[in-house]
Motif scaffolding. Structure first.
Motif, PDB file in Angstrom:
ATOM      1  N   THR A   1       8.889  -7.875  12.804  1.00 45.11           N
ATOM      2  CA  THR A   1       9.062  -7.006  13.976  1.00 45.11           C
ATOM      3  C   THR A   1       9.150  -7.922  15.322  1.00 45.11           C
ATOM      4  O   THR A   1       9.956  -7.620  16.050  1.00 45.11           O
ATOM      5  CB  THR A   1       7.768  -6.305  14.106  1.00 45.11           C
TER       6      THR A   1
ATOM      7  N   GLY B   1       5.167  -0.619  10.707  1.00 37.88           N
ATOM      8  CA  GLY B   1       4.355  -1.534  10.149  1.00 37.88           C
ATOM      9  C   GLY B   1       3.494  -0.961   9.038  1.00 37.88           C
ATOM     10  O   GLY B   1       3.190  -1.533   8.023  1.00 37.88           O
ATOM     11  N   GLU B   2       3.313   0.272   9.204  1.00 35.80           N
ATOM     12  CA  GLU B   2       2.365   1.138   8.133  1.00 35.80           C
ATOM     13  C   GLU B   2       2.639   2.792   8.454  1.00 35.80           C
ATOM     14  O   GLU B   2       3.263   3.052   9.524  1.00 35.80           O
ATOM     15  CB  GLU B   2       1.220   0.800   8.288  1.00 35.80           C
ATOM     16  N   PRO B   3       2.207   3.500   7.253  1.00 33.55           N
ATOM     17  CA  PRO B   3       2.410   4.955   7.832  1.00 33.55           C
ATOM     18  C   PRO B   3       1.674   5.237   8.899  1.00 33.55           C
ATOM     19  O   PRO B   3       0.396   4.637   8.982  1.00 33.55           O
ATOM     20  CB  PRO B   3       1.818   5.329   6.444  1.00 33.55           C
TER      21      PRO B   3
ATOM     22  N   ASP C   1       9.240   6.611  14.513  1.00 32.04           N
ATOM     23  CA  ASP C   1       8.412   6.153  13.490  1.00 32.04           C
ATOM     24  C   ASP C   1       9.605   5.293  12.587  1.00 32.04           C
ATOM     25  O   ASP C   1      10.164   5.960  11.897  1.00 32.04           O
ATOM     26  CB  ASP C   1       7.574   6.968  12.890  1.00 32.04           C
ATOM     27  N   THR C   2       9.475   4.182  12.735  1.00 35.89           N
ATOM     28  CA  THR C   2      10.601   3.296  11.871  1.00 35.89           C
ATOM     29  C   THR C   2      10.108   2.605  10.528  1.00 35.89           C
ATOM     30  O   THR C   2       9.054   1.877  10.618  1.00 35.89           O
ATOM     31  CB  THR C   2      11.020   1.910  12.979  1.00 35.89           C
TER      32      THR C   2
ATOM     33  N   GLN D   1      11.274  -3.368   6.575  1.00 36.36           N
ATOM     34  CA  GLN D   1      10.261  -4.492   5.952  1.00 36.36           C
ATOM     35  C   GLN D   1      10.931  -5.885   6.367  1.00 36.36           C
ATOM     36  O   GLN D   1      12.103  -5.943   6.855  1.00 36.36           O
ATOM     37  CB  GLN D   1      10.711  -4.460   4.670  1.00 36.36           C
ATOM     38  N   THR D   2      10.192  -6.976   5.968  1.00 39.30           N
ATOM     39  CA  THR D   2      10.858  -8.146   6.107  1.00 39.30           C
ATOM     40  C   THR D   2      12.004  -8.287   5.441  1.00 39.30           C
ATOM     41  O   THR D   2      13.062  -9.026   6.120  1.00 39.30           O
ATOM     42  CB  THR D   2       9.820  -9.326   5.593  1.00 39.30           C
TER      43      THR D   2
ATOM     44  N   ASP E   1       7.824   0.414  -2.143  1.00 36.58           N
ATOM     45  CA  ASP E   1       7.117   1.590  -1.361  1.00 36.58           C
ATOM     46  C   ASP E   1       7.177   2.921  -2.350  1.00 36.58           C
ATOM     47  O   ASP E   1       8.214   3.008  -2.822  1.00 36.58           O
ATOM     48  CB  ASP E   1       7.695   1.796  -0.089  1.00 36.58           C
TER      49      ASP E   1
ATOM     50  N   ARG F   1       2.528   1.041  -0.317  1.00 36.83           N
ATOM     51  CA  ARG F   1       2.827   0.103  -1.251  1.00 36.83           C
ATOM     52  C   ARG F   1       2.620   0.738  -2.911  1.00 36.83           C
ATOM     53  O   ARG F   1       1.445   1.270  -2.758  1.00 36.83           O
ATOM     54  CB  ARG F   1       2.248  -1.331  -0.946  1.00 36.83           C
TER      55      ARG F   1
ATOM     56  N   ASN G   1      -1.285  -3.612   2.740  1.00 30.77           N
ATOM     57  CA  ASN G   1      -0.934  -3.359   4.133  1.00 30.77           C
ATOM     58  C   ASN G   1      -2.267  -3.346   4.941  1.00 30.77           C
ATOM     59  O   ASN G   1      -2.800  -2.258   5.282  1.00 30.77           O
ATOM     60  CB  ASN G   1      -0.035  -2.450   4.362  1.00 30.77           C
TER      61      ASN G   1
ATOM     62  N   ARG H   1       1.565  -7.509   5.652  1.00 31.67           N
ATOM     63  CA  ARG H   1       1.297  -7.734   4.128  1.00 31.67           C
ATOM     64  C   ARG H   1       0.400  -8.923   3.664  1.00 31.67           C
ATOM     65  O   ARG H   1       0.828 -10.038   3.922  1.00 31.67           O
ATOM     66  CB  ARG H   1       2.687  -7.692   3.666  1.00 31.67           C
TER      67      ARG H   1
END
Ligand code: PRX
Length: 646
Positions: free
Chosen positions: A312, A388-390, A412-413, A416-417, A501, A516, A522, A527
């Motif tokens: 991020t 980053g997470e839900p 809300d995006t 992932q890496t 996911d 995940r 997470n 992660r």
């Protein structure tokens, strides 16, 4: 399933406000056109690449796709630092703030595009002087100081891929990442500040470099001024070298597919994967998404709270933001130092307009109390983001009401890496939002919910999230491991990317990400592989066997729970527990420390010897086991692990 059901009950819908829509970079009409264009991803992304980036040589072909290997913008030549710095420094933006930096103790620095231009060129020359050539890897192990952004951009200027190792990782983790990438130089700092006290980084570099044959030199930024040992012939100070360096260094004309950076992330084995990103596709993806999703304008003061050590920070503190000529805020320290209102204080003082943070942070602030944000004038804010997470609907609603004063769209995006940039997200002027849903794919991105066999699952059933077409920011491989790249991401279904996911779609086609589905946890949006923590635990001499699972946690999303069988004759108690926490911190870093360690004589296994993780997860959550335990080797183990008498 319970989570899916509760989310399905979430019926609230928030429409973009007409005032926001009127001024947006991408209004409803633009989004409609881009969605249509995005049905042919190559054409759409080629247009974005031309519109949003400056190329030295135009590309001749948008995509060369030989699954699972993609080349984007074939034949094109460009430079990332030129796009992020030079083109702005050469314009009216020369004296505009590129970076507003705030240290934890309260010291601040504002760096204009013109200044950044000089600093980046100087550090590029420093790297060259240390023998770094195009293609050589440079490890960056630094706190959140402007020199980190300068070092990244300097690497891109000369075509030396960087590998940033988050400052919270241990010396052992740093050593392994340096060795895997074969890095030639490490850039670090004497230390940084965390909760009001200086922490040291350089000693970790010294420890790591006892076993890193590829390292020829280290560069150290003086941040804390704490006594720091320097090894003659290997270690130099940032300020000494910068003082001597010329401020002229032409940007290398790099192939669109030239490696830009490696970033290690956890997978399902004990060994982190070096995710490789390249130049043209990545920059197109992050620049376009930043402009459209954050609605970045020249007047904005944009703040993403992520550490640059994570993806991020790479994509949306540095590259995607600077490529747009925007002002990015960087904060060094803890959200709650010196008081629980530090973030709100920063927003008020700098007049932050766009704020991008993680659900873990939001949940922490909810717990700390509304009086802290309410004590500050947050009226400069106009858009909020989550990553980053839900995000649970309750946290979303709080964010909207207390931080956004009900007037800021929330994006809300999901990404992932590996994806490099945002994939599933609302567009703030065009997509109605539903709390807890990342909504729809970005134009030019194609996703689906599939079952094991690759058939599309009907809404509202859950399945595996899948990305069905290549995209420009996609990872180009795992450093040095082609096979693992194929197996991990491209072997579940034909020519389709498997992100790992679980998700489902509702009747409106909205995506709801459930988290995940592999052995990756997470924790606070970071992660961590269960296997990594297990390997760390079993490397302790007193441990015979260990199994690690994730347990839902109100604040951090997931908490790490470890089940440990000590070696015969070793006392399972507080002393061993403490020793194991210290050991995991040394092996990986404090972020991987289990929240809970449970000792057991034996781990529950199937007859074939597999650890029964589902059972352990249920036990960790305190639930009655719903799994099939008939294959348990030893039933008494279950009762014992639950903390019941045998
Ligand atoms: O599980 C998803 C979760 O974070 C994972 C990616 O982690 P990492 O590579 O460290 O990158 C995090 C920052 C982009 C995903 O597989 N995740 C990320 N964003 C969201 C999310 N889960 C739900 N909603 C999101 N917005």
């Amino acid at each position: 399933m319970a989570d899916i059901e509760s989310l399905l009950k979430e019926k609230r819908v928030f429409k973009p406000s007409p005032e926001f829509a009127r001024q947006a970079n991408w209004n409803k009409k633009t989004v409609r056109e881009h969605r249509k264009a995005g049905e042919k991803p190559e054409r759409f992304w080629a247009r974005m690449a031309k519109e949003n980036l400056s190329w030295f040589t135009p590309f001749t072909k948008a995509l060369d796709w030989k699954p699972p290997f993609a080349k984007w913008f074939v034949g094109g030549k460009l430079n990332v630092s030129y796009n992020c710095v030079d083109r702005h420094a050469e314009s009216w933006r020369k004296n505009k703030a590129a970076i507003i930096w705030e240290g934890e103790p309260g010291d601040t620095r504002t760096i204009t595009y013109g200044e950044l231009h000089r600093e980046v060129q100087k550090f590029a020359n420093v790297l060259k002087g240390l023998g770094v050539k195009k293609g050589d890897r440079v490890a960056l192990y630094m706190p959140m100081v402007p020199e980190l952004a300068i070092a990244m951009l300097a690497c891109t200027r000369i075509g030396a891929p960087h590998s940033i190792v988050f400052g919270g990782f241990s010396a052992d983790s740093l050593r392994d990442r340096i060795n895997d990438a074969g890095a030639k130089v490490v850039v670090t700092a004497d230390g940084g500040y965390r909760r009001g006290v200086p922490f040291a980084l350089k000693p970790m570099v010294d420890e790591a470099c006892q076993a890193t044959p590829s390292i020829a030199a280290t560069v150290t930024v003086k941040r804390t001024g704490e006594p720091t040992e320097m090894k003659a012939g290997r270690d130099v100070w940032w300020h000494d070298e910068m003082g001597k360096a010329s401020a002229k260094c032409a940007p290398a004309r790099l192939d669109a597919e030239h490696p830009l950076f490696i970033l290690y992330t956890s997978g399902t084995t004990g060994k982190p994967k070096g995710i490789l990103h390249t130049t043209g596709g990545y920059l197109t993806h992050v620049t376009t998404t930043a402009r459209a999703i954050f609605d970045l304008k020249d007047e904005d003061v944009y703040w993403c709270t992520a550490d640059i050590g994570w993806i991020t920070g790479h994509s949306y503190v540095v590259y995607g933001i600077l490529a747009n000529g925007a002002t990015t805020v960087m904060y060094e320290g803890t959200p709650t130092y010196p008081g629980p209102d530090r973030f709100w204080d920063i927003i008020e003082r700098w007049g932050v307009t766009i704020f991008y943070t993680a659900p873990t942070a939001i949940r922490t602030f909810i717990r700390l109390g509304d009086e802290h944000p309410k004590g500050h004038d947050l009226s400069s804010l106009r858009l909020l983001g989550s990553v980053g997470e839900p995000i649970n609907p309750e946290a979303w609603i709080w964010y909207n009401k207390i931080i956004g004063n009900r007037k800021c769209p929330i994006v809300d995006t999901w990404w992932q890496t590996e994806t490099g940039g945002i994939m599933i997200t609302p567009l703030p002027a065009a997509v109605d939002t539903k709390p807890g849903s990342a909504t729809k794919t970005f134009p030019g991105i194609h996703a689906a919910i599939l079952d094991e066999e690759g058939s599309e699952v009907k809404p509202p059933d859950g399945g595996f999230l899948a990305i069905t077409r290549p995209w420009p920011g996609m990872l180009r491989g795992i450093w040095g491991d082609k096979q693992r790249y194929k197996e991990t991401y491209w072997s579940k279904w034909k020519d389709t990317y498997f992100p790992g996911d679980g998700a489902h779609r509702d009747k409106d086609g909205y995506f709801w990400i459930m988290g995940r589905i592999d052995d990756v946890m997470n924790v606070s949006g970071h992660r961590i592989g269960t296997m990594e923590v297990e390997s760390a635990l079993v490397s302790h001499p007193d441990v015979a066997e260990a199994a690690v699972v994730g347990r839902p946690d109100e604040i951090t999303g997931t908490a790490i729970v470890a089940f440990v069988t000590p070696r015969g004759g070793v006392d399972a108690g507080e002393t061993l527990g403490k020793a194991l926490l210290a050991h995991v911190t040394k092996e990986i870093g404090a972020i991987a420390k289990p929240k809970d360690i449970r000792f057991t004589d034996v781990l529950p296994k199937t007859r074939s010897g597999k650890i029964m993780r589902r059972l352990l997860r249920d036990i960790a959550e305190g639930k009655e086991s719903v799994g099939d335990t008939t294959t348990l080797e030893d039933y008494s183990v279950v009762a014992k692990l639950r903390g019941e008498e045998e």
